[in-house]
Motif scaffolding. Sequence first.
Motif, PDB file in Angstrom:
ATOM      1  N   ALA A 269     -30.714 -51.572  -8.148  1.00  0.00           N
ATOM      2  CA  ALA A 269     -29.778 -52.454  -7.440  1.00  0.00           C
ATOM      3  C   ALA A 269     -28.453 -51.760  -7.139  1.00  0.00           C
ATOM      4  N   SER A 270     -28.081 -50.800  -7.987  1.00  0.00           N
ATOM      5  CA  SER A 270     -26.818 -50.079  -7.783  1.00  0.00           C
ATOM      6  C   SER A 270     -27.021 -48.747  -7.076  1.00  0.00           C
ATOM      7  N   ASP A 271     -28.227 -48.514  -6.588  1.00  0.00           N
ATOM      8  CA  ASP A 271     -28.572 -47.230  -5.974  1.00  0.00           C
ATOM      9  C   ASP A 271     -28.288 -46.077  -6.936  1.00  0.00           C
ATOM     10  N   PHE A 272     -28.623 -46.290  -8.193  1.00  0.00           N
ATOM     11  CA  PHE A 272     -28.501 -45.308  -9.271  1.00  0.00           C
ATOM     12  C   PHE A 272     -27.050 -44.944  -9.595  1.00  0.00           C
ATOM     13  N   ARG A 273     -26.117 -45.805  -9.240  1.00  0.00           N
ATOM     14  CA  ARG A 273     -24.707 -45.546  -9.554  1.00  0.00           C
ATOM     15  C   ARG A 273     -24.313 -46.088 -10.916  1.00  0.00           C
ATOM     16  N   SER A 274     -24.989 -47.141 -11.348  1.00  0.00           N
ATOM     17  CA  SER A 274     -24.614 -47.808 -12.599  1.00  0.00           C
ATOM     18  C   SER A 274     -25.737 -47.712 -13.609  1.00  0.00           C
ATOM     19  N   GLY A 275     -25.580 -46.800 -14.553  1.00  0.00           N
ATOM     20  CA  GLY A 275     -26.554 -46.679 -15.624  1.00  0.00           C
ATOM     21  C   GLY A 275     -26.140 -47.546 -16.792  1.00  0.00           C
ATOM     22  N   CYS A 276     -26.044 -46.961 -17.939  1.00  0.00           N
ATOM     23  CA  CYS A 276     -25.596 -47.687 -19.122  1.00  0.00           C
ATOM     24  C   CYS A 276     -24.149 -48.138 -18.916  1.00  0.00           C
ATOM     25  N   PRO A 277     -23.834 -49.387 -19.259  1.00  0.00           N
ATOM     26  CA  PRO A 277     -22.468 -49.860 -19.040  1.00  0.00           C
ATOM     27  C   PRO A 277     -21.428 -49.243 -19.974  1.00  0.00           C
ATOM     28  N   ILE A 278     -21.867 -48.492 -20.976  1.00  0.00           N
ATOM     29  CA  ILE A 278     -20.945 -47.920 -21.950  1.00  0.00           C
ATOM     30  C   ILE A 278     -20.923 -46.390 -21.916  1.00  0.00           C
ATOM     31  N   ALA A 279     -22.045 -45.774 -21.634  1.00  0.00           N
ATOM     32  CA  ALA A 279     -22.173 -44.325 -21.769  1.00  0.00           C
ATOM     33  C   ALA A 279     -21.134 -43.550 -20.963  1.00  0.00           C
ATOM     34  N   THR A 280     -20.885 -43.962 -19.745  1.00  0.00           N
ATOM     35  CA  THR A 280     -19.949 -43.216 -18.904  1.00  0.00           C
ATOM     36  C   THR A 280     -18.555 -43.210 -19.531  1.00  0.00           C
ATOM     37  N   VAL A 281     -18.128 -44.353 -20.039  1.00  0.00           N
ATOM     38  CA  VAL A 281     -16.817 -44.439 -20.690  1.00  0.00           C
ATOM     39  C   VAL A 281     -16.835 -43.655 -22.004  1.00  0.00           C
ATOM     40  N   ALA A 282     -17.920 -43.781 -22.770  1.00  0.00           N
ATOM     41  CA  ALA A 282     -18.003 -43.068 -24.050  1.00  0.00           C
ATOM     42  C   ALA A 282     -17.903 -41.561 -23.842  1.00  0.00           C
ATOM     43  N   LEU A 283     -18.613 -41.054 -22.854  1.00  0.00           N
ATOM     44  CA  LEU A 283     -18.585 -39.618 -22.584  1.00  0.00           C
ATOM     45  C   LEU A 283     -17.247 -39.174 -22.007  1.00  0.00           C
ATOM     46  N   ASP A 284     -16.627 -40.046 -21.235  1.00  0.00           N
ATOM     47  CA  ASP A 284     -15.419 -39.701 -20.498  1.00  0.00           C
ATOM     48  C   ASP A 284     -14.145 -39.837 -21.327  1.00  0.00           C
ATOM     49  N   ALA A 285     -14.082 -40.834 -22.210  1.00  0.00           N
ATOM     50  CA  ALA A 285     -12.789 -41.135 -22.825  1.00  0.00           C
ATOM     51  C   ALA A 285     -12.797 -41.300 -24.338  1.00  0.00           C
ATOM     52  N   ALA A 286     -13.945 -41.462 -24.959  1.00  0.00           N
ATOM     53  CA  ALA A 286     -13.970 -41.763 -26.394  1.00  0.00           C
ATOM     54  C   ALA A 286     -13.393 -40.638 -27.250  1.00  0.00           C
ATOM     55  N   ALA A 287     -13.505 -39.409 -26.807  1.00  0.00           N
ATOM     56  CA  ALA A 287     -12.957 -38.296 -27.586  1.00  0.00           C
ATOM     57  C   ALA A 287     -11.430 -38.275 -27.559  1.00  0.00           C
ATOM     58  N   ASP A 288     -10.839 -38.886 -26.544  1.00  0.00           N
ATOM     59  CA  ASP A 288      -9.380 -38.861 -26.388  1.00  0.00           C
ATOM     60  C   ASP A 288      -8.694 -40.145 -26.831  1.00  0.00           C
ATOM     61  N   SER A 289      -9.460 -41.211 -27.032  1.00  0.00           N
ATOM     62  CA  SER A 289      -8.866 -42.499 -27.363  1.00  0.00           C
ATOM     63  C   SER A 289      -9.639 -43.159 -28.496  1.00  0.00           C
ATOM     64  N   GLU A 290      -8.991 -43.305 -29.626  1.00  0.00           N
ATOM     65  CA  GLU A 290      -9.634 -43.945 -30.773  1.00  0.00           C
ATOM     66  C   GLU A 290      -9.981 -45.408 -30.487  1.00  0.00           C
ATOM     67  N   PRO A 291      -9.132 -46.191 -29.832  1.00  0.00           N
ATOM     68  CA  PRO A 291      -9.528 -47.568 -29.527  1.00  0.00           C
ATOM     69  C   PRO A 291     -10.765 -47.645 -28.613  1.00  0.00           C
ATOM     70  N   ILE A 292     -10.862 -46.760 -27.653  1.00  0.00           N
ATOM     71  CA  ILE A 292     -12.038 -46.751 -26.768  1.00  0.00           C
ATOM     72  C   ILE A 292     -13.262 -46.290 -27.547  1.00  0.00           C
ATOM     73  N   ARG A 293     -13.119 -45.288 -28.392  1.00  0.00           N
ATOM     74  CA  ARG A 293     -14.242 -44.823 -29.205  1.00  0.00           C
ATOM     75  C   ARG A 293     -14.764 -45.945 -30.095  1.00  0.00           C
ATOM     76  N   VAL A 294     -13.850 -46.659 -30.732  1.00  0.00           N
ATOM     77  CA  VAL A 294     -14.244 -47.762 -31.615  1.00  0.00           C
ATOM     78  C   VAL A 294     -14.942 -48.863 -30.814  1.00  0.00           C
ATOM     79  N   ALA A 295     -14.426 -49.181 -29.642  1.00  0.00           N
ATOM     80  CA  ALA A 295     -15.065 -50.207 -28.802  1.00  0.00           C
ATOM     81  C   ALA A 295     -16.480 -49.793 -28.425  1.00  0.00           C
ATOM     82  N   CYS A 296     -16.664 -48.532 -28.058  1.00  0.00           N
ATOM     83  CA  CYS A 296     -18.004 -48.027 -27.721  1.00  0.00           C
ATOM     84  C   CYS A 296     -18.913 -48.069 -28.945  1.00  0.00           C
TER      85      CYS A 296
END
Length: 184
Positions: free
Chosen positions: A97-124
């Motif tokens: 439905a997203s033409d392969f643009r939207s995979g896991c709703p969390i993985a992209t953020v986890a890979l992109d920002a979790a290493a730099d932000s403890e609140p984002i890492r904890v949320a993931c």
Amino acid sequence: MPRRTDTRQRMVRTAAELFRAQGYHATGLNQVLSEGGAPKGSLYFHFPGGKEQLAVEAVGLAGSDLRDALTAVLAAEPDPAKALSQALELLGRQLLASDFRSGCPIATVALDAAADSEPIRVACEEVYTSWQAVIAGHVGDEDLATVVLAAIEGALLLARTRRSLDPLHAVGARLGALLGRPTT
């Protein structure tokens, strides 16, 4: 015109969709405001912690949406192998439905920002833990739930990258074998 009381929720939902498709760093606040139909001043009114706070809430929302969908799919099918196959089908439909643009709703953020932000890492981490608990409740084993979740996450990444549902199908077939049942 949207109601004023919807502004905060629209911003969180819009951010969740944008983060899912393009990641944390590639998503600008002006884009969230524009696509969410929110006035500029509303961002820091609703999210005094800025983009990081918005991301934490967006991860939580997207995670609970998928957790609820996963819970419903698994509850409707008592056989774990068939239930997981149906969950993979649901994820495949979302990819298409997203033409392969939207995979896991969390993985992209986890890979992109979790290493730099403890609140984002904890949320993931909290989201992944909730998904694992749902799976463990259905397959009856916490370690097996970890394997299942990791396999699904990997399959989503490969499917998105290859623009093909074949990785989801392959993982579904192997999970059936792992659970000791065919997934026909």
